[in-house]
Design a protein around this motif. Structure first.
Motif, PDB file in Angstrom:
ATOM      1  N   ALA A   9    -116.516 -22.301 -21.828  1.00  0.00           N
ATOM      2  CA  ALA A   9    -116.831 -23.733 -21.688  1.00  0.00           C
ATOM      3  C   ALA A   9    -118.341 -23.898 -21.516  1.00  0.00           C
ATOM      4  CB  ALA A   9    -116.066 -24.311 -20.498  1.00  0.00           C
ATOM      5  N   CYS A  10    -118.775 -25.138 -21.307  1.00  0.00           N
ATOM      6  CA  CYS A  10    -120.216 -25.393 -21.184  1.00  0.00           C
ATOM      7  C   CYS A  10    -120.823 -24.663 -19.986  1.00  0.00           C
ATOM      8  CB  CYS A  10    -120.487 -26.894 -21.106  1.00  0.00           C
ATOM      9  SG  CYS A  10    -119.442 -27.765 -19.932  1.00  0.00           S
ATOM     10  N   LEU A  32    -108.522 -25.194 -15.435  1.00  0.00           N
ATOM     11  CA  LEU A  32    -108.677 -26.648 -15.508  1.00  0.00           C
ATOM     12  C   LEU A  32    -107.321 -27.351 -15.579  1.00  0.00           C
ATOM     13  CD1 LEU A  32    -111.745 -26.690 -17.928  1.00  0.00           C
ATOM     14  CD2 LEU A  32    -111.737 -27.533 -15.565  1.00  0.00           C
ATOM     15  N   TYR A  51    -114.634 -31.345 -13.427  1.00  0.00           N
ATOM     16  CA  TYR A  51    -114.991 -30.502 -14.571  1.00  0.00           C
ATOM     17  C   TYR A  51    -116.019 -29.447 -14.185  1.00  0.00           C
ATOM     18  CZ  TYR A  51    -118.547 -34.303 -15.179  1.00  0.00           C
ATOM     19  OH  TYR A  51    -119.543 -35.231 -15.014  1.00  0.00           O
ATOM     20  N   VAL A  52    -116.002 -28.366 -14.992  1.00  0.00           N
ATOM     21  CA  VAL A  52    -117.006 -27.313 -14.841  1.00  0.00           C
ATOM     22  C   VAL A  52    -118.228 -27.721 -15.666  1.00  0.00           C
ATOM     23  CG1 VAL A  52    -115.371 -25.453 -14.413  1.00  0.00           C
ATOM     24  CG2 VAL A  52    -116.016 -25.963 -16.773  1.00  0.00           C
ATOM     25  N   PRO A  53    -119.412 -27.200 -15.319  1.00  0.00           N
ATOM     26  CA  PRO A  53    -119.704 -26.241 -14.264  1.00  0.00           C
ATOM     27  C   PRO A  53    -120.009 -26.930 -12.933  1.00  0.00           C
ATOM     28  CG  PRO A  53    -121.697 -26.625 -15.531  1.00  0.00           C
ATOM     29  CD  PRO A  53    -120.624 -27.482 -16.158  1.00  0.00           C
ATOM     30  N   GLU A  65    -123.458 -30.792 -13.393  1.00  0.00           N
ATOM     31  CA  GLU A  65    -124.085 -31.192 -14.655  1.00  0.00           C
ATOM     32  C   GLU A  65    -124.928 -30.031 -15.202  1.00  0.00           C
ATOM     33  OE1 GLU A  65    -123.136 -34.071 -16.164  1.00  0.00           O
ATOM     34  OE2 GLU A  65    -121.947 -34.504 -14.380  1.00  0.00           O
ATOM     35  N   VAL A  66    -124.553 -29.633 -16.409  1.00  0.00           N
ATOM     36  CA  VAL A  66    -125.204 -28.483 -17.057  1.00  0.00           C
ATOM     37  C   VAL A  66    -126.726 -28.590 -17.012  1.00  0.00           C
ATOM     38  CG1 VAL A  66    -125.529 -27.264 -19.243  1.00  0.00           C
ATOM     39  CG2 VAL A  66    -123.246 -28.087 -18.634  1.00  0.00           C
ATOM     40  N   HIS A 106    -122.881 -31.445 -27.337  1.00  0.00           N
ATOM     41  CA  HIS A 106    -121.813 -31.150 -26.372  1.00  0.00           C
ATOM     42  C   HIS A 106    -120.730 -32.240 -26.451  1.00  0.00           C
ATOM     43  CE1 HIS A 106    -120.904 -30.288 -21.793  1.00  0.00           C
ATOM     44  NE2 HIS A 106    -119.803 -30.457 -22.501  1.00  0.00           N
ATOM     45  N   LYS A 107    -121.129 -33.485 -26.222  1.00  0.00           N
ATOM     46  CA  LYS A 107    -120.130 -34.564 -26.214  1.00  0.00           C
ATOM     47  C   LYS A 107    -119.664 -34.924 -27.621  1.00  0.00           C
ATOM     48  CE  LYS A 107    -119.280 -34.339 -22.188  1.00  0.00           C
ATOM     49  NZ  LYS A 107    -117.933 -34.004 -21.681  1.00  0.00           N
TER      50      LYS A 107
END
Ligand SMILES: N[C@@H](CCC(=O)N[C@@H](CS)C(=O)NCC(=O)O)C(=O)O
Length: 205
Positions: A9-10, A32, A51-53, A65-66, A106-107
């Motif tokens: 994942a991100c 998740l 959500y991760v991370p 937030e990445v 990403h989105k």
């Protein structure tokens, strides 16, 4: 510090950055679906966004937030040169890339992950991604990484999200510079370590 992640994942972006920066970060894998972590925590208690991370700092604070995590980690190890110094034009250039990767790429993959997304919506999402890849293709003709000669946190993030093309049948051969970038980043020893740790690579026999 502890990084909450899900395989591929991100969260792979801060995972790579932590290794490139030479920081000691414990990993806790999040399911998740069930909302439980491998170490038995309820993830909603760690990150109410679900959500991760998420990065639990030694102070007990949790960062999410990445884009925030990769900069925080890189700023802990300035000698690694993974981010330009704060306040410089180059740092804003990095933020420009992080914003582009987060919102446009990403989105942009978002609809492709959902089984209930209509096929026409998926096709539109792929068309939009193709426009962004075309832009990246032109940009990467100028140098090996987004910011030029030096690998930065933006490259870790871009690598992580473009890797998802493998899950959605998106062919990168029309974008040889982007394909070359993916190969270059995948070959970095710290990136290989992160991929191995997440089970995305098998150890050579
Ligand atoms: N805005 C967030 C997005 C994080 C995100 O999209 N996480 C995904 C994995 S790549 C996730 O955990 N999705 C599960 C969910 O939203 O329930 C960030 O930049 O960190």
């Amino acid at each position: 510090m502890k990084l909450y992640y899900a395989t591929g994942a991100c969260s792979l972006a801060p995972h790579i950055v932590a290794r490139e920066a030479g920081l000691r970060v414990d990993l806790d894998k999040v399911d998740l679906g069930s909302g439980k972590t491998e170490r038995g925590a309820a993830f909603a208690d760690v990150n109410p966004k679900g959500y991760v991370p998420a990065l639990a700092l030694d102070s007990g604070e949790v960062l999410t937030e990445v884009s925030a995590l990769v900069q925080y980690l890189a700023d802990q190890a300035p000698q690694a040169g993974l981010v330009p110094a704060a306040g410089t034009t180059e740092r804003y250039r990095l933020l420009e890339w992080l914003g582009f990767i987060s919102t446009e790429i990403h989105k942009g993959f978002g609809p492709l992950w959902k089984p209930q997304t209509p096929e026409a919506t998926k096709a539109t999402a792929k068309e939009n991604l193709a426009k962004r890849f075309t832009y990246l293709e032109q940009h990467l003709a100028r140098g090996p990484f987004l910011m030029g000669e030096r690998f930065t946190v933006a490259d870790a993030y871009l690598f992580t999200v473009v890797n998802w093309t493998n899950f959605h049948g998106i062919d990168l051969s029309p974008y040889p510079n982007l394909k070359g970038f993916m190969e270059r980043v995948a070959a970095r020893p710290k990136v290989r370590e992160a991929l191995l740790a997440e089970g995305l690579l098998k150890e050579a026999a």
